[in-house]
Write an enzyme that holds these catalytic residues in place. Structure first.
Site, mmCIF file in Angstrom:
data_model
loop_
_atom_site.group_PDB
_atom_site.id
_atom_site.type_symbol
_atom_site.label_atom_id
_atom_site.label_comp_id
_atom_site.label_asym_id
_atom_site.label_seq_id
_atom_site.Cartn_x
_atom_site.Cartn_y
_atom_site.Cartn_z
ATOM 1 N N ARG A 95 32.293 10.126 -20.461
ATOM 2 C CA ARG A 95 31.281 10.974 -21.102
ATOM 3 C C ARG A 95 31.396 12.360 -20.486
ATOM 4 O O ARG A 95 31.682 12.477 -19.293
ATOM 5 C CB ARG A 95 29.871 10.398 -20.897
ATOM 6 C CG ARG A 95 28.758 11.277 -21.453
ATOM 7 C CD ARG A 95 27.419 10.527 -21.604
ATOM 8 N NE ARG A 95 26.844 10.098 -20.343
ATOM 9 C CZ ARG A 95 26.857 8.859 -19.887
ATOM 10 N NH1 ARG A 95 27.429 7.898 -20.577
ATOM 11 N NH2 ARG A 95 26.303 8.568 -18.723
ATOM 12 N N GLU A 98 29.038 15.818 -20.448
ATOM 13 C CA GLU A 98 27.694 16.262 -20.839
ATOM 14 C C GLU A 98 27.377 17.624 -20.255
ATOM 15 O O GLU A 98 27.482 17.826 -19.046
ATOM 16 C CB GLU A 98 26.649 15.243 -20.342
ATOM 17 C CG GLU A 98 25.215 15.696 -20.551
ATOM 18 C CD GLU A 98 24.193 14.631 -20.179
ATOM 19 O OE1 GLU A 98 24.460 13.839 -19.251
ATOM 20 O OE2 GLU A 98 23.131 14.598 -20.835
ATOM 21 N N HIS A 113 25.946 5.824 -28.575
ATOM 22 C CA HIS A 113 24.717 6.603 -28.366
ATOM 23 C C HIS A 113 24.764 7.925 -29.124
ATOM 24 O O HIS A 113 25.788 8.273 -29.713
ATOM 25 C CB HIS A 113 24.449 6.809 -26.864
ATOM 26 C CG HIS A 113 25.523 7.566 -26.129
ATOM 27 N ND1 HIS A 113 25.651 8.930 -26.197
ATOM 28 C CD2 HIS A 113 26.525 7.140 -25.306
ATOM 29 C CE1 HIS A 113 26.665 9.318 -25.435
ATOM 30 N NE2 HIS A 113 27.225 8.250 -24.887
ATOM 31 N N HIS A 161 14.643 13.678 -21.130
ATOM 32 C CA HIS A 161 14.654 13.497 -22.587
ATOM 33 C C HIS A 161 13.383 14.197 -23.060
ATOM 34 O O HIS A 161 12.318 13.592 -23.133
ATOM 35 C CB HIS A 161 14.673 12.018 -22.966
ATOM 36 C CG HIS A 161 15.961 11.341 -22.580
ATOM 37 N ND1 HIS A 161 16.188 10.003 -22.752
ATOM 38 C CD2 HIS A 161 17.110 11.826 -22.033
ATOM 39 C CE1 HIS A 161 17.405 9.701 -22.329
ATOM 40 N NE2 HIS A 161 17.978 10.781 -21.882
ATOM 41 N N HIS A 173 20.049 15.347 -26.565
ATOM 42 C CA HIS A 173 18.586 15.287 -26.604
ATOM 43 C C HIS A 173 18.056 16.612 -26.091
ATOM 44 O O HIS A 173 18.764 17.353 -25.401
ATOM 45 C CB HIS A 173 18.096 14.115 -25.739
ATOM 46 C CG HIS A 173 18.691 14.094 -24.366
ATOM 47 N ND1 HIS A 173 18.208 14.858 -23.330
ATOM 48 C CD2 HIS A 173 19.780 13.441 -23.866
ATOM 49 C CE1 HIS A 173 18.954 14.651 -22.243
ATOM 50 N NE2 HIS A 173 19.927 13.807 -22.542
ATOM 51 N N ASP A 212 26.974 10.851 -13.864
ATOM 52 C CA ASP A 212 25.920 11.470 -14.684
ATOM 53 C C ASP A 212 24.761 11.721 -13.732
ATOM 54 O O ASP A 212 24.065 10.789 -13.320
ATOM 55 C CB ASP A 212 25.526 10.510 -15.816
ATOM 56 C CG ASP A 212 24.489 11.109 -16.765
ATOM 57 O OD1 ASP A 212 23.870 12.144 -16.425
ATOM 58 O OD2 ASP A 212 24.290 10.518 -17.846
ATOM 59 N N ASP A 214 0.818 -1.215 0.000
ATOM 60 C CA ASP A 214 0.000 0.000 0.000
ATOM 61 C C ASP A 214 0.853 1.267 0.000
ATOM 62 O O ASP A 214 0.400 2.334 0.387
ATOM 63 C CB ASP A 214 -0.960 0.002 1.198
ATOM 64 C CG ASP A 214 -0.213 -0.082 2.516
ATOM 65 O OD1 ASP A 214 1.028 -0.277 2.480
ATOM 66 O OD2 ASP A 214 -0.836 0.049 3.567
ATOM 67 N N TYR A 267 33.599 4.488 -24.759
ATOM 68 C CA TYR A 267 33.419 3.399 -23.801
ATOM 69 C C TYR A 267 34.197 2.198 -24.330
ATOM 70 O O TYR A 267 33.765 1.557 -25.288
ATOM 71 C CB TYR A 267 31.929 3.071 -23.647
ATOM 72 C CG TYR A 267 31.102 4.346 -23.435
ATOM 73 C CD1 TYR A 267 30.917 4.868 -22.155
ATOM 74 C CD2 TYR A 267 30.570 5.044 -24.522
ATOM 75 C CE1 TYR A 267 30.208 6.045 -21.966
ATOM 76 C CE2 TYR A 267 29.861 6.224 -24.344
ATOM 77 C CZ TYR A 267 29.682 6.720 -23.065
ATOM 78 O OH TYR A 267 28.985 7.898 -22.893
ATOM 79 N N HIS A 285 23.630 2.948 -18.632
ATOM 80 C CA HIS A 285 22.643 3.288 -17.608
ATOM 81 C C HIS A 285 22.922 2.559 -16.294
ATOM 82 O O HIS A 285 22.023 2.075 -15.624
ATOM 83 C CB HIS A 285 21.223 2.997 -18.110
ATOM 84 C CG HIS A 285 20.778 3.962 -19.161
ATOM 85 N ND1 HIS A 285 19.643 3.797 -19.907
ATOM 86 C CD2 HIS A 285 21.335 5.118 -19.599
ATOM 87 C CE1 HIS A 285 19.524 4.809 -20.755
ATOM 88 N NE2 HIS A 285 20.541 5.617 -20.592
ATOM 89 N N ASP A 313 21.040 17.928 -16.397
ATOM 90 C CA ASP A 313 21.545 16.621 -16.852
ATOM 91 C C ASP A 313 23.014 16.808 -17.206
ATOM 92 O O ASP A 313 23.335 17.276 -18.299
ATOM 93 C CB ASP A 313 20.721 16.155 -18.064
ATOM 94 C CG ASP A 313 21.159 14.794 -18.573
ATOM 95 O OD1 ASP A 313 22.018 14.151 -17.921
ATOM 96 O OD2 ASP A 313 20.649 14.373 -19.631
ATOM 97 N N GLU A 373 26.627 15.559 -25.267
ATOM 98 C CA GLU A 373 27.194 14.544 -24.380
ATOM 99 C C GLU A 373 27.891 13.397 -25.109
ATOM 100 O O GLU A 373 27.502 12.238 -24.975
ATOM 101 C CB GLU A 373 26.098 13.982 -23.473
ATOM 102 C CG GLU A 373 24.825 13.530 -24.172
ATOM 103 C CD GLU A 373 23.834 12.900 -23.181
ATOM 104 O OE1 GLU A 373 24.257 12.010 -22.430
ATOM 105 O OE2 GLU A 373 22.665 13.308 -23.170
#
Ligand code: GLY
Ligand code: MN
Ligand code: MN
Length: 430
Positions: free
Chosen positions: A397, A399, A335, A346, A339, A244, A22, A373, A227, A256, A369
């Site tokens: 990365r 960004e 990637h 996004h 965005h 990130d 709940d 890798y 991710h 971001d 970004e």
């Protein structure tokens, strides 16, 4: 309202979602509903009714005041508050939607409602429309079609107003400061999660609602999982740390930002080579942001710098144009370069309309970004060199959040909203 022409719009709020048993997840308003109303309660429905007389065009259905419920879940604005504080012309209890909707939709030329997203509201909209169609032989009129409100709304959301840009600046400032804080405390032996805690504490301390998305705090090879949100490893001497993370403000505007730096304060030779390359790609891509450029053009700019650099480092071989055309770099950079950013991380808005790429305009905000890798996860394309062990486990990365500005403004062509997070090679070392 103008863009709707003679169509009526039905825009539902989000509902609470069960976490377990709940217990519910913290409420997160639907971004379209929020953009139109600024009303932050679940289960509401907004009607925009340009076919009705002035003073009856903006109707809100909301959960009414109810002391017994408010004691448990907090204050509600109720119907009175919806009119007084949110500018609704008329407000009704949500329980009356089914009964009142058909009348409100009567006389509209179309019904703008996003099908497939709102299971509790959709049957009511369809039933109201079906009723109109049943009566059309007698009344002589019915809405002609269900339309998607998305294209109208998302075109508006894509172009940020000055007040929205100010909120994105604030999200950028808070997020950037958290990255600076993280870099000042990281040392070998800390857990990724401890760094996450510091960053998220800073967000809350500075008045943010929380995180814009699950923070990624990825030491060493974990950074090659795009991710990665487990954030439970120990930071190793000699590894890089990729963070990130961005905050979400109480009005949902988001930051971001990604930064990558050495855990022990010194880049290895290989780490420095790749970091410098990603930084150069990102700087070129950011420099290219101006009215008339496209998101595709920003991506292409970054890819070209990355591929040229990877060829000179021996991680790719062959003609740069050919490598780009074949996508022979995608085992190292898989990637897109960015965005749209706004109420959604996004964010909504088209990148292309058919073959036509949407040109950047002042007020649009996008991330830039690029990354690299290096791991064994993806196969090396045929004809490309196998990867020497010394490069493996490096994930980088960088960004930033970038607002497009007019060319005759200062700063010219764009403004980096996240500029307070440093990124030079020197700044990443200590
Ligand atoms: N953190 C999600 C992204 O960078 O797009
Ligand atoms: Mn991003
Ligand atoms: Mn990000």
């Amino acid at each position: 309202m103008q863009d709707l022409g003679g169509a009526a719009a039905v825009i539902p709020a989000a509902t609470l979602v069960t976490h377990h048993a709940d217990t519910e997840w913290p409420f997160r308003q639907d971004s379209d509903f929020w953009y139109l109303t600024g009303f932050d309660e679940p289960d509401a429905v907004a009607l925009l009714l340009p076919h009705r007389p002035e003073g009856e065009r903006f109707v809100l259905f909301v959960n009414p005041r109810e002391p017994a419920a408010e004691v448990w879940t907090g204050r509600r604005w109720g119907c009175e508050g919806a009119v007084e504080s949110f500018g609704a012309d008329i407000a009704h209890p949500r329980s009356e939607l089914e009964q009142r909707l058909p009348d409100y939709l009567n006389g509209a030329e179309g019904i703008a409602f996003r099908v497939g997203r709102h299971p509790a509201i959709e049957p009511l909209v369809v039933a109201a429309w079906a009723g109109q169609l049943d009566r059309a032989s007698r009344t002589g009129s019915a809405a002609l079609a269900l339309l998607a409100p998305c294209s109208l709304l998302h075109r508006m959301r894509l172009r940020k107003e000055p007040a929205e840009l100010e909120r994105l600046r604030e999200a950028g400032r808070i997020s950037a400061a958290a990255h600076e804080l993280a870099r000042s405390v990281v040392k070998p032996g800390m857990r990724e999660r401890q760094v996450q805690a510091l960053i998220e504490e800073h967000f809350l301390d500075q008045g943010a609602r929380g995180v814009a998305y699950g923070s990624i705090v990825a030491g060493g090879d974990n950074a090659c999982v795009l991710h990665y949100i487990e954030n439970n490893a120990v930071l190793q001497d000699g590894d890089l740390l990729l963070i990130d993370a961005g905050c979400s403000l109480p009005d949902y505007y988001n930051g971001d930002i990604t930064r990558t730096f050495p855990v022990n304060g010194r880049f290895s030779g290989e780490q420095r080579e790749l970091y410098s390359l990603v930084l150069a790609a990102q700087q070129s891509a950011i420099d290219s942001v101006r009215p008339g450029q496209t998101a595709e053009g920003v991506h292409d700019t970054a890819v070209r710098v990355l591929v040229e650099g990877l060829v000179s480092l021996g991680l790719l071989q062959g003609d740069v144009d050919g490598l780009i055309e074949q996508g022979a770099y995608r085992h190292l950079y898989m990637h897109r370069t960015g965005h749209w950013l706004g109420l959604d991380v996004h964010d909504v808005g088209a990148y292309r309309l058919g073959e036509h790429h949407v040109e950047l305009e002042p007020g649009m905000v996008l991330t830039v970004e690029p990354g690299l890798y290096v791991s064994d996860r993806l196969p090396v394309p045929e004809g490309q060199p196998s990867i020497d062990e010394r490069w493996k486990g490096i994930g980088i990365r960088i960004e930033d959040d970038v607002a497009v500005r007019k060319l005759d403004e200062v700063p010219e062509g764009h403004e980096v909203l996240s500029a307070n997070a440093l990124k030079s090679v020197q700044a990443m070392e200590r």
